[in-house]
Design a protein around this motif. Sequence first.
Motif, mmCIF file in Angstrom:
data_model
loop_
_atom_site.group_PDB
_atom_site.id
_atom_site.type_symbol
_atom_site.label_atom_id
_atom_site.label_comp_id
_atom_site.label_asym_id
_atom_site.label_seq_id
_atom_site.Cartn_x
_atom_site.Cartn_y
_atom_site.Cartn_z
ATOM 1 N N GLU A 255 3.156 -1.016 -4.385
ATOM 2 C CA GLU A 255 3.652 -0.611 -3.955
ATOM 3 C C GLU A 255 3.741 -0.942 -3.203
ATOM 4 O O GLU A 255 3.403 -1.035 -1.810
ATOM 5 C CB GLU A 255 3.294 1.215 -3.882
ATOM 6 C CG GLU A 255 2.907 1.110 -5.629
ATOM 7 C CD GLU A 255 2.970 2.863 -5.768
ATOM 8 O OE1 GLU A 255 3.331 3.976 -4.972
ATOM 9 O OE2 GLU A 255 2.756 3.080 -6.806
ATOM 10 N N ASP A 256 5.451 -0.513 -2.564
ATOM 11 C CA ASP A 256 5.358 -0.790 -0.648
ATOM 12 C C ASP A 256 6.271 0.329 -0.470
ATOM 13 O O ASP A 256 7.561 0.337 -0.434
ATOM 14 C CB ASP A 256 6.359 -2.226 -0.765
ATOM 15 C CG ASP A 256 6.351 -2.606 0.674
ATOM 16 O OD1 ASP A 256 6.050 -1.927 2.121
ATOM 17 O OD2 ASP A 256 7.370 -3.412 1.295
ATOM 18 N N SER A 257 6.411 1.184 0.685
ATOM 19 C CA SER A 257 6.995 2.234 0.829
ATOM 20 C C SER A 257 7.741 2.742 -0.627
ATOM 21 O O SER A 257 6.445 3.353 -1.454
ATOM 22 C CB SER A 257 8.117 1.678 2.134
ATOM 23 O OG SER A 257 8.776 2.865 2.541
ATOM 24 N N ASP A 258 8.570 2.434 -0.296
ATOM 25 C CA ASP A 258 9.800 3.277 -1.769
ATOM 26 C C ASP A 258 9.741 2.774 -2.767
ATOM 27 O O ASP A 258 11.193 3.415 -3.873
ATOM 28 C CB ASP A 258 10.711 4.113 -1.294
ATOM 29 C CG ASP A 258 11.001 5.323 -0.545
ATOM 30 O OD1 ASP A 258 9.491 6.437 -0.299
ATOM 31 O OD2 ASP A 258 11.410 5.891 0.556
ATOM 32 N N THR A 259 9.216 1.459 -2.600
ATOM 33 C CA THR A 259 9.453 0.539 -4.317
ATOM 34 C C THR A 259 8.174 0.056 -5.104
ATOM 35 O O THR A 259 6.551 0.762 -4.155
ATOM 36 C CB THR A 259 10.187 0.229 -3.788
ATOM 37 O OG1 THR A 259 9.594 -1.510 -2.812
ATOM 38 C CG2 THR A 259 11.755 0.056 -2.910
ATOM 39 N N CYS A 260 8.602 -0.120 -6.042
ATOM 40 C CA CYS A 260 6.504 -0.477 -6.596
ATOM 41 C C CYS A 260 7.359 -1.880 -7.049
ATOM 42 O O CYS A 260 8.594 -2.105 -7.942
ATOM 43 C CB CYS A 260 6.813 0.650 -7.872
ATOM 44 S SG CYS A 260 5.503 -0.311 -9.270
ATOM 45 N N VAL A 261 6.796 -2.583 -6.670
ATOM 46 C CA VAL A 261 6.951 -4.430 -7.749
ATOM 47 C C VAL A 261 6.373 -4.991 -8.565
ATOM 48 O O VAL A 261 4.997 -4.447 -7.955
ATOM 49 C CB VAL A 261 7.277 -4.898 -5.954
ATOM 50 C CG1 VAL A 261 7.391 -6.712 -6.010
ATOM 51 C CG2 VAL A 261 7.634 -4.770 -4.870
ATOM 52 N N LEU A 262 7.266 -4.996 -8.983
ATOM 53 C CA LEU A 262 6.198 -5.670 -10.573
ATOM 54 C C LEU A 262 6.111 -7.419 -10.929
ATOM 55 O O LEU A 262 7.399 -7.013 -11.598
ATOM 56 C CB LEU A 262 6.788 -4.589 -11.610
ATOM 57 C CG LEU A 262 6.335 -4.294 -13.240
ATOM 58 C CD1 LEU A 262 4.515 -4.454 -12.909
ATOM 59 C CD2 LEU A 262 6.244 -3.568 -13.910
ATOM 60 N N ASP A 263 5.775 -8.305 -11.091
ATOM 61 C CA ASP A 263 5.804 -9.490 -11.990
ATOM 62 C C ASP A 263 5.040 -9.321 -12.603
ATOM 63 O O ASP A 263 4.166 -8.756 -13.415
ATOM 64 C CB ASP A 263 5.148 -9.920 -10.946
ATOM 65 C CG ASP A 263 6.000 -9.751 -9.282
ATOM 66 O OD1 ASP A 263 7.253 -9.804 -9.030
ATOM 67 O OD2 ASP A 263 5.298 -11.000 -8.807
#
Length: 428
Positions: A255-263
Amino acid sequence: MAERTEMEPPVTGTLPPELNGRFLRIGPQPVRPGRSTHALVGEGMVHGVRLRDGRALWHRNRWVRSDGAARALGELPLPGPRHGLCDITNGTVIHHAGRTLALGEAGALPVELDEELRSVARIDFDATLPHGFTSHPERDPVTDELFAVAYYHELPYAEHLVVGVDGRVRRVARIPVVGTPMMHAVALTDRHTVLFDLPVALDERLVRAGSRFPYAWQAERPSRIGLLPREGRGEDVRWFETDPCYVFHPVNAYEDSDTCVLDVIRHERVFDRDLLMPGETPPTLWRWTLDLRRGTVSGRPLHDLPQEFPRIDDRRKTRPHRYAYTISMRCDSGALSGPALLRHDLLRGTTETHDFGPGHEAGEAVFVPRGPLAAEDDGWILAYVLDRRTSRSDLVVLDTADFAGEPAATVHLGSAVPGGFHSTWLPT
């Protein structure tokens, strides 16, 4: 295939003396040839090579003793509890709370293995597991706890499980779902468990037909990604709708601030036209970005070559990662092995290839850091590689400083390690 023990297999090159431990790989290997043709069914067999002080001490392979395997081998069944219709554990081998465990799909209970890969007992985490377990838990690199989602066809919900460092289930949350989706894996951020409720689910027609793994593509089911607070209840899951697809294996999430990054490795479709193998559409490396304010998902491919079995430096789990390692696949292989390993630099957007040459097939690779303080991607890549011309396998050790070059060392085995599922490095 017979169980074998090979002492001090020959080595070409120089094994790094820092590699002290066992390299294990598990997969389906029916005791009776021809008994099962489904990619996810078949008694589990574990292959292992023991490394110590720059030497290969042994290579051995052992069936995990399901009740069926024990009967076929003329042995008494394993001690321990039972759960569900299938006790096959062929998906993953992990080490947790002092135990080496073989894990299986769809509610099978873990089987404890000893140092030499013999089956010891079936366990339920000291009677704290409410039903079955899963083949693909995720370990938090900070707390060392296991996070998992288990599904079983008789339950009207999935179970989010947290296994503490003492080897006991400390938390259970029921996840409301429709039907019985095949929730093969989870991902983990520092705040959430990431759930995958996708269009592969229990198919009653296959149940009635006697399928040993009655799960199939169901186009009418929604595709959604769930974020469950780590200590939350099932009702706390926040769902994000996405396009129809299937994910067996996430790469990492953060998670980065208001996002969730999913690879993830994304399959356009599985178990639809082909009910036995997951290779009907090419799996590719994708990135989903979940907007936590708007509740939306955007996705894009990171690399369009067919590939599967992603791994990263496990110390980077739940945090931003730069490198990912995958197997370059051919769809006709059933997505279990491939002719090359890929190293993706996701910061630069570049990819390197280590090609093993004609007739060679590599299984899932594992990254081992050079030391506890080594940088990401500073270490070795270990993988079993099968030479189809000789029906023998090698344990290949690549130095990440020369990923595409000659291996640092090759352990030559006297038999084959056939296509399987997950590999594990267990240091000692």
